[in-house]
Structure formats: C-alpha cells, structure tokens
Design an enzyme around this catalytic site. Structure first.
Site, mmCIF file in Angstrom:
data_model
loop_
_atom_site.group_PDB
_atom_site.id
_atom_site.type_symbol
_atom_site.label_atom_id
_atom_site.label_comp_id
_atom_site.label_asym_id
_atom_site.label_seq_id
_atom_site.Cartn_x
_atom_site.Cartn_y
_atom_site.Cartn_z
ATOM 1 N N GLU A 1 87.333 41.397 19.372
ATOM 2 C CA GLU A 1 86.661 41.619 18.101
ATOM 3 C C GLU A 1 86.911 43.056 17.662
ATOM 4 O OE1 GLU A 1 82.190 42.676 19.809
ATOM 5 O OE2 GLU A 1 82.588 40.670 19.041
ATOM 6 N N HIS B 1 77.344 43.482 16.427
ATOM 7 C CA HIS B 1 77.061 44.431 17.495
ATOM 8 C C HIS B 1 77.342 45.850 17.037
ATOM 9 C CE1 HIS B 1 76.158 41.522 20.547
ATOM 10 N NE2 HIS B 1 77.271 40.871 20.317
#
Length: 306
Positions: free
Chosen positions: A208, A246
């Site tokens: 990611e 996140h």
C-alpha cells in the site's frame, strides 16, 4: 515456519473484548490456545482457557508455549512482548493498533538479539489454512493450498484470500505484517521464509502507499527469490494531499508528494506513491494486478508457467 496444529498459543490480554471474541474463534478453528494472561485475573478461566497473571506462570504450568497473540492496550504492548520473550516464546503476533514507535524500536532490537519473530503491530496475525489461526483473520475465507499471502493491509488481505478460494486456489499461509511505520518483520523476511516453504508455490504480495518497503521487497525478490511472485499495491487512486486510512501509510505518502530540499538543490521525489511501487515491481519482472479481482488469473498463469 513451524506454524502447525501442534503450535501452543498464549493470548496476552485475553480479557480484552477483541481478544475474548477471537480466542473463541481461534479455538473453534482448532488452534491450541493453552493459556491467557491478564494481570489481576489469575486463577480464572475464560471460554475454557486458564488465565494467569504472568506469562512465566503460564509456562510453568502449561509447559513450553510456541506463540503468543498480543491484544493488550498500546502502552502495554512492549511489556507484554518482553515478558513473552523472557519466558522463551519466540513467535509474537501483535494485533494492537497504536503502539508507540519508540516502544517498537526497543522491541525490534530485543527480537534481533533473541532471534524472535515479531508480526505487527496493527496486524491481523497469521493463518495457515487447515492448521492454525493466530489473530483475527476470518477463517471462512481461507482454504488449504499453495498460495502464500504477505500483506500490509488487513481487510484487503481477506478479500484477496476469498477471491483465491472462489477460484479454487488455496493458501499455504496468510500473514498481515502490519500497517505501521516500524514493523517487527518485513516483506523481505517473509519472502525468504515462503521461498523456503515446500508448500508455497506462488507468493502474493499486497502493499500500500507510504514508505519504501515494497520497493525494497521488489529488489530483494529479484536478487534472492525463486518462487513466482504476484504484487498488488493499494492506494493508487488516493487523492494527494488527503490523509486516509492508516496514519503511517498516509503521512509517508503525503510527505513523499512534497518538494524536498537537499543542500541547495530542490529534489522532486515520488517515493511512497502507488505509482513508484508498481514501477519497482514491473522493473524486476513481477506481475502487478490492477485490482484484487485480477490476482487469481495472474496466480494461475504463474502456476502454469512453473
């Protein structure tokens, strides 16, 4: 990797709501949860699992314990991990989110010295389908097979596992290495472990945005890994300047999109972006899926070629 149905597991923070729920699911899957630790609750049992005040007490009564899943509050994770290592446990899965970075630095140093495998933090843990569930993976999405999954994401890992299962491509293991900036184990470490695993014929690496771990993994795979590898990078369409998901991943990606000064020179860099990571994989010949649904077809192609 030595994660099997014979692995004895301890749950640190077993009285926490999340731990209580997933302890039941782990036991139902066949995982040997032999003990839980929750200071102040020693002598009690929960869902048939004896609870101890200290890991040392659990080991003394239950015998050697192979792995621990840590669910305690963020500021207690380091103590729980160090206590587990001191008791001789060498496999730690940290499910807790928000662990202080400097605590993680101390843990990584201790893990290196003691040859301890740490997964996480902010990790769904590990599942070896048909053998053991250590963490929060939804077991119904998985089936035994030969595809190994290594991922920085959580729920995206489950989606990919389900798509593989629906395509009749079982999994040898699925590992969520965590989404924080400082991790206990890296893509490179797990690539090496899966490359040496006789059950794993293809590796699916799920990255990611943020950081440079995917670029490092691509370089390492090209130099040292023989097992066919497929990649997917999440966050390709995340708007620049926005912070989503996140914090560790988004902040790193946000910073990488800015201009940086080096001495008197102005340096433009796109390290940390999805495009940079995808280019790194393609440069070394690793196929990259544009979306999760493309992964099964790429896996089948790699298996046929192999």
């Amino acid at each position: 990797m030595q994660f099997t149905s014979e692995t004895k597991v301890l749950i640190h923070g077993i009285t926490e709501p999340l731990a209580a729920t997933h302890t039941v699911l782990m036991k139902e899957y066949g995982t040997q949860v032999v003990a839980g630790v929750a200071p102040g609750h020693g002598g009690k049992t929960q869902n048939g699992v004896p609870i101890y005040d200290m890991v040392e007490e659990a080991v003394k009564e239950q015998g050697p314990i192979d792995a621990v899943a840590i669910f305690v509050k963020p500021f207690l994770v380091l103590d729980a991990a160090l206590e587990s290592i001191a008791a001789g446990i060498r496999k730690l899965a940290i499910v807790t989110e928000g662990m202080p970075p400097m605590d993680m630095v101390r843990l990584v140093r201790k893990a290196d010295i003691t040859d301890t495998l740490v997964v996480g933090p902010t990790s769904p843990g590990i599942i070896v389908p048909g053998q053991i569930l250590l963490g929060t993976h939804p077991a119904q999405f998985y089936t035994p097979g030969s595809v190994g999954i290594i991922s920085r994401s959580g729920t995206l890992t489950y989606e990919i596992a389900l798509s593989l299962t629906q395509a009749e491509l079982g999994q040898s293991i699925s590992v969520g290495i965590g989404g924080d900036g400082i991790l206990g184990s890296s893509f490179a470490q797990w690539l090496q472990m899966l490359d040496e695993d006789d059950r794993t014929e293809v590796i699916v690496l799920v990255g990611e945005i943020g950081g440079s771990t995917e670029e490092d993994a691509a370089e390492y795979a090209a130099e040292a890994i023989d097992t066919p590898t497929i990649a997917y990078v999440a966050g390709r369409f995340a708007p620049k300047g926005k912070r989503l998901g996140h914090a560790g991943a988004i902040v790193a990606a946000h910073l990488s999109g800015t201009q940086q000064y080096t001495g008197t020179a102005l340096l433009e860099t796109d390290i940390g972006t999805a495009e940079h990571k995808i280019e790194a994989f393609k440069k070394v010949g690793i196929p990259v899926a544009n979306r999760p649904s493309e992964i099964p077809a790429l896996v089948k192609k790699a298996l046929k070629k192999k």
